[in-house]
Design an enzyme around this catalytic site. Structure first.
Site, PDB file in Angstrom:
ATOM      1  CG  HIS A 120       0.172  -7.674  10.425  1.00 40.32           C
ATOM      2  ND1 HIS A 120      -0.825  -6.797  10.784  1.00 40.32           N
ATOM      3  CD2 HIS A 120      -0.348  -8.416   9.422  1.00 40.32           C
ATOM      4  CE1 HIS A 120      -1.891  -7.000  10.035  1.00 40.32           C
ATOM      5  NE2 HIS A 120      -1.632  -7.980   9.202  1.00 40.32           N
ATOM      6  CG  ASP A 127      -0.211  -4.158  12.942  1.00 41.51           C
ATOM      7  OD1 ASP A 127       0.927  -4.335  12.469  1.00 41.51           O
ATOM      8  OD2 ASP A 127      -1.184  -4.865  12.623  1.00 41.51           O
ATOM      9  N   GLY A 155      -5.234 -10.922   3.502  1.00 38.64           N
ATOM     10  CA  GLY A 155      -4.954 -10.205   2.262  1.00 38.64           C
ATOM     11  C   GLY A 155      -5.543  -8.814   2.261  1.00 38.64           C
ATOM     12  CG  ASN A 156      -9.561  -7.523   2.919  1.00 34.65           C
ATOM     13  OD1 ASN A 156     -10.106  -8.612   2.855  1.00 34.65           O
ATOM     14  ND2 ASN A 156      -9.896  -6.501   2.122  1.00 34.65           N
ATOM     15  CB  SER A 157      -3.506  -6.946   6.630  1.00 38.09           C
ATOM     16  OG  SER A 157      -4.147  -7.810   7.523  1.00 38.09           O
TER      17      SER A 157
END
Length: 371
Positions: A5, A35, A111-113
Site C-alpha cells: 500500500h 500487503d 509514515g511508519n508503514s
C-alpha cells in the site's frame, strides 16, 4: 522490503537513506494478499539488517519500531509484543488477505508503514504495516507482518516475480462454542472446522472431509484462522504437509500434497499485460468530448492471438470502464490487469469492459483471464 500500500499507484519511487543519499527505485514484485512489496535500488555499501525469527518471539518481549511518522525521519519507538497471530479484518479494500500480525504497543503512526520491527538484538522480526485506531493515528495498537511470512513472499518475488501460493482446497471457519454445540463436537475446544472440500483439490485427494477439524499443520498447533493462514503461507505448491485432524472424536494424520490456485504444482509466472494481445494509446480530449466520454483509452492495435481478439474487441475501440472503474491511460489498464491476476480468487479473473467505437457504437465485452 516495504508494504504494497506504500507504493501502490505510484508513478515514481524514490528511496532516501540515513546518509541522505537518494535513489530511484524499481518494483521487483508486489503481493497485495499480504500487503508486501519488493523494490530495488542500484547502490553500494548498503547495510543489510539481520533476519530474525518471528516464531521465537514471545508475548511480553520488548521490540523497537522504526519508521518516518509524520515525516520525522528515522524515528524509533519501543514497546512489547502484545499478541501474535492476530487478524484485524476479513479483507482490505475488498481483497482477500493473509493476516497473522504481530501486535505491539510500540507507537506507530502514518509514515511508519513498511518500516522495520526489530528485537533487542537488532534483528528484523516484522514489517510495520497497520494500526487500529478510530482517529487514523496511534491509539495503543500496532501490527506488523512477521518474518515467517515476509521471507517466503520476498524469496518468491525475487525468484519468480510472483508468490507461489499453496492452496489446500477447502472453505473453513474458526471453531467456536456455538459451532461446537451445533456440530456436537466433543473433547475439542479450538481449531479450524472444514465447511466444504473443493472437487479435485489437495484436501479431497488426501481424504479430508467436511466437519473435519484441523488442529495442527506439520506439528504446529492451529487455534485460529490467522495461525492456519500463516502456516499455509510458508508452503509452496508441490510441498507435502501433514494435517492433524479430529474426526468423530478421534485424531488422525493426513498427508497432503499442496496445489496452486490453478490446481497444479507448476510454477506460476508473473502476469504480463502482453497476454491481452493489444496495444493502448491515450485519447485526445476533443475526441473524448465528441463521443461524450469523460475519459478513455483506445485500443491502438490488436496483436497475435490474445485475449482481446478472442473476446471480439477490434482495433480503434475506446475503453471507458473496466470492472466499473474508469480508465484514462494505458497504465490504468495495466494496473487493473495486474490486480486481477495477482488476486487469489480464481473465479474473478475476468475484465468486464465497456466503451465505444469511433462511430459512436457502444459495446460491452467480457475478457476471460483464467487459464
Amino acid at each position: 522490503v516495504t508494504n504494497n500500500h506504500v507504493i501502490e499507484g505510484a508513478e515514481r519511487l524514490e528511496v532516501t537513506l540515513n546518509d541522505n543519499r537518494t535513489y530511484d527505485a524499481t518494483v521487483i514484485g508486489t503481493d497485495p494478499t499480504t500487503d508486501l512489496a519488493l523494490i530495488k535500488i542500484e547502490a553500494d555499501s548498503l547495510h543489510v539488517i539481520p533476519m530474525g525469527s518471528s516464531d521465537n518471539l514471545l508475548v511480553g518481549e520488548w521490540v523497537l519500531a522504526v519508521g518516518n511518522p509524520f515525516g520525522f525521519t528515522s524515528t524509533v519507538t519501543a514497546g512489547i509484543v502484545s499478541a501474535k497471530a492476530r487478524s484485524i479484518s476479513d479483507s482490505r479494500q475488498g481483497r482477500m488477505t493473509i493476516e497473522s500480525y504481530i501486535q505491539t504497543d510500540a507507537a506507530v503512526n502514518p509514515g511508519n508503514s513498511g518500516g522495520a520491527l526489530v528485537n533487542l538484538k537488532g534483528e528484523l522480526i516484522g514489517i510495520n504495516t497497520a494500526i487500529y485506531s478510530q482517529t487514523g493515528n496511534y491509539a495503543g495498537y500496532s501490527f506488523a507482518i512477521p518474518t515467517s511470512i515476509v521471507v517466503k513472499v520476498m524469496t518468491d518475488l525475487k525468484k519468480y516475480g510472483t508468490v507461489q501460493r499453496a492452496v489446500l482446497g477447502i472453505t473453513f471457519r474458526e471453531l467456536t462454542p456455538e459451532i461446537i454445540k451445533e456440530k456436537g463436537f466433543k473433547n475439542i475446544n479450538d481449531g479450524i472446522v472444514v465447511e466444504e472440500v473443493s472437487e479435485g483439490g489437495a484436501a479431497m485427494t488426501a481424504g479430508v472431509k467436511p466437519n473435519d477439524v484441523i488442529v495442527a499443520i506439520n506439528g504446529t498447533a492451529i487455534h485460529n484462522k490467522a495461525q492456519f493462514m500463516e502456516q499455509l503461507s510458508r508452503l509452496s505448491p508441490g510441498d507435502k504437509a501433514s494435517l492433524t485432524i479430529v474426526r468423530d472424536g478421534s485424531t488422525r494424520n493426513f498427508d497432503v500434497t499442496l496445489l496452486n490456485n490453478q490446481g497444479s504444482t507448476r510454477i506460476v509466472k508473473a502476469p504480463t499485460v502482453e497476454a491481452l494481445g493489444a496495444k493502448f494509446a491515450k485519447v485526445a480530449d476533443d475526441k473524448l468530448r465528441a463521443l461524450r466520454l469523460r475519459s478513455g483509452v483506445q485500443v491502438s492495435e490488436v496483436t497475435g492471438d490474445g485475449r482481446f481478439k478472442h473476446a471480439g474487441i477490434r482495433e480503434g475501440f475506446i475503453i471507458s470502464d473496466i470492472n466499473n472503474g474508469r480508465v484514462s491511460s494505458p497504465e490504468d489498464v495495466e494496473k487493473i490487469y495486474d490486480a486481477i491476476m495477482n488476486s487469489d480468487d480464481t473465479y474473478d479473473k475476468v475484465m468486464f469492459i465497456s466503451g465505444v467505437y469511433p462511430t459512436g457504437k457502444k459495446m460491452y465485452y467480457a475478457v476471460d483471464l483464467a487459464d
